[in-house]
Design an enzyme around this catalytic site. Structure first.
Site, PDB file in Angstrom:
ATOM      1  N   ALA A 384     -26.544  12.722  19.525  1.00 11.16           N
ATOM      2  CA  ALA A 384     -25.103  12.554  19.286  1.00 11.16           C
ATOM      3  C   ALA A 384     -24.798  13.121  17.754  1.00 11.16           C
ATOM      4  O   ALA A 384     -24.012  12.472  17.214  1.00 11.16           O
ATOM      5  CB  ALA A 384     -24.688  11.040  19.510  1.00 11.16           C
ATOM      6  N   ASN A 385     -25.833  14.096  17.558  1.00 12.82           N
ATOM      7  CA  ASN A 385     -25.460  14.613  15.958  1.00 12.82           C
ATOM      8  C   ASN A 385     -24.027  15.241  15.627  1.00 12.82           C
ATOM      9  O   ASN A 385     -23.639  15.306  14.844  1.00 12.82           O
ATOM     10  CB  ASN A 385     -26.648  15.488  15.708  1.00 12.82           C
ATOM     11  CG  ASN A 385     -27.899  15.204  15.706  1.00 12.82           C
ATOM     12  OD1 ASN A 385     -28.218  13.976  15.354  1.00 12.82           O
ATOM     13  ND2 ASN A 385     -28.709  16.084  16.155  1.00 12.82           N
ATOM     14  N   ASP A 386     -23.367  15.485  16.792  1.00 12.48           N
ATOM     15  CA  ASP A 386     -22.061  16.080  16.566  1.00 12.48           C
ATOM     16  C   ASP A 386     -21.078  14.663  16.249  1.00 12.48           C
ATOM     17  O   ASP A 386     -20.217  15.016  15.452  1.00 12.48           O
ATOM     18  CB  ASP A 386     -21.632  16.746  17.904  1.00 12.48           C
ATOM     19  CG  ASP A 386     -21.600  15.818  19.305  1.00 12.48           C
ATOM     20  OD1 ASP A 386     -22.379  14.894  19.147  1.00 12.48           O
ATOM     21  OD2 ASP A 386     -20.926  16.408  20.003  1.00 12.48           O
ATOM     22  N   VAL A 387     -21.345  13.749  16.737  1.00 14.76           N
ATOM     23  CA  VAL A 387     -20.356  12.622  16.724  1.00 14.76           C
ATOM     24  C   VAL A 387     -20.562  12.002  15.473  1.00 14.76           C
ATOM     25  O   VAL A 387     -19.575  11.125  15.003  1.00 14.76           O
ATOM     26  CB  VAL A 387     -20.126  11.586  17.900  1.00 14.76           C
ATOM     27  CG1 VAL A 387     -19.819  12.317  19.186  1.00 14.76           C
ATOM     28  CG2 VAL A 387     -21.415  10.876  18.151  1.00 14.76           C
TER      29      VAL A 387
END
Length: 430
Positions: A384-387
């Site tokens: 979940a590096n984007d969130v």
């Protein structure tokens, strides 16, 4: 005996109430199953009531349509959870195409004897339906990775897009005043069809969840407009519910990503991303093994797990459940912090984790978890590096380089499985 018209109206009224209840119940995991049933029964009543309408000329054509709908619909309902967003986009596309075709046939049946109000509503129906049709197909293509995920931008695109939309609205205004200008009508369909493509191509793959909910809103509004044209109260209510809920969801998602709604809508993301990723400085990141991660988790009192699309792709939710059990057994307080845009659509993570039998009360939304972060020992981010990015997804994340950050590189399912094994092995030593 009750007159057929009265019976149809009562059927529609019950369907309307069920649609409202469906939305209400779907907002909570504990009542979501009731919400699905209410929506399905409401739609069955709506279709049944429509089939009783005396104006139907040929039931054979209606039967063919119903059979074709079932043949297409059943396989569409059996897609993998990770493919649900693009399937939803296809549903919007089909619904919008239906609205556009109905609006077109109504115009050619009634022209030139159409009041300015009715022509204005019909124009809104056709414009929204056309742009939603092509826009939804583009969104589905991006989500399925048939089309490039990156934003496709060019200089002056917002000017071109708004110009096309303004031209379509101008044609609608002329037709409202002069419905006898029948030759203008095809242009009012073709321009929004092109606009739908141009609206979605400058928007990056990471923004597609917001775009899907926005297209959902457009599809609902076009259906509400169709309700006015066909004099159907049920369509007006159902379309308004769909339109307003989709719009509210889009705003919530934009806010959760620290983004302005207009920024997502007008493809500003693409331009910012292109500019910001021009120069990337190479900075070191600290990586950890499963053994190190297990030791850190075992020593913690409070852990928050932040799931994302990587968990869904790796189908790691059952391994995450094993990790939850292993840590809970050691007396660690484990909760889940779920970002509204984690995965490909809102609720994606909740569904996957609930499928793995993780208790509902442990699945907290972002706002509920953020207040606890200061007292949390470890935040375990899974795919979940984007969130967790404070800026835009796809842009380098300063979080990766902090002293207290350890990166765990590898397949989410395998890595979580290795951590669980290390924790279980640790138990046998004590």
């Amino acid at each position: 005996m009750m007159p057929t018209e009265t019976f149809i109206e009562i059927t529609y009224l019950i369907a309307t109430v069920l649609f409202i209840l469906s939305l209400k119940w779907l907002s909570s995991p504990t009542t979501a199953r009731h919400g699905v049933w209410a929506g399905e029964v409401g739609m069955a009543l709506a279709i049944g009531g429509t089939l009783l309408y005396r104006g139907i000329v040929d039931y054979k054509l209606v039967a063919i349509g119903l059979v074709l709908g079932v043949i297409i619909g059943v396989p569409l309902g059996k897609v993998a959870m990770t493919a649900v967003p693009q399937r939803t986009a296809l549903s919007h596309a089909f619904g919008a195409l239906c609205v556009t075709l109905v609006g077109t046939s109504e115009f050619y049946l009634r022209a030139p004897n159409i009041s300015p109000f009715l022509m204005a509503v019909l124009s809104m129906e056709v414009i929204l339906g056309s742009l939603t049709f092509t826009g939804s197909l583009m969104a589905a293509g991006k989500l399925q990775e048939i089309l490039p995920q990156r934003p496709i931008t060019y200089k002056g695109q917002n000017f071109v897009n708004l110009g096309m939309l303004a031209l379509a609205i101008a044609i609608a205004a002329i037709l409202a005043m002069h419905p006898e200008q029948v030759k203008l009508f095809p242009a009012m369909i073709i321009i929004p069809l092109i606009f739908g493509v141009m609206l979605v191509i400058p928007i990056g793959g990471a923004d597609m969840p917001t775009v899907i909910s926005l297209l959902n809103s457009y599809a609902g509004l076009s259906a509400a407009a169709m309700g006015f044209v066909l004099n159907s109260k049920l369509l007006i209510v159902a379309g308004a519910l769909d339109g307003s809920s989709g719009f509210i969801l889009s705003v919530i998602m934009s806010k959760a990503m620290n983004r302005s709604f207009t920024n997502v809508l007008f493809g500003g993301f693409g331009q910012i991303q292109a500019a910001a990723t021009g120069v990337q400085e190479q900075r070191p990141v600290k990586s950890a093994t499963a053994e190190e991660a297990a030791a850190i988790l075992a020593a913690a009192n409070k852990v928050v797990i932040v799931p994302g699309y990587g968990m869904a792709v790796a189908q790691a939710q059952h391994k995450v459940r094993e990790l939850f059990d292993a840590l809970t057994k050691r007396g660690v307080d484990v909760t889940f912090g779920i970002h509204p845009v984690a995965g490909r659509m809102p609720g994606h993570m909740n569904v996957l984790l609930a499928e793995a039998d993780i208790p509902y009360d442990k699945l907290l939304d972002m706002d509920a978890v953020n207040g606890d972060m200061a007292q949390t020992d470890v935040a375990l981010v899974i795919g979940a590096n984007d969130v967790t990015n404070p800026g835009y997804a796809g842009i380098d994340n300063p979080l990766y380089y902090l002293d207290q950050t350890l990166m765990l590189f590898g397949d989410a399912k395998a890595f979580v499985g290795n951590i669980v094994r290390e924790l279980s092995g640790g138990d046998s030593h004590h």
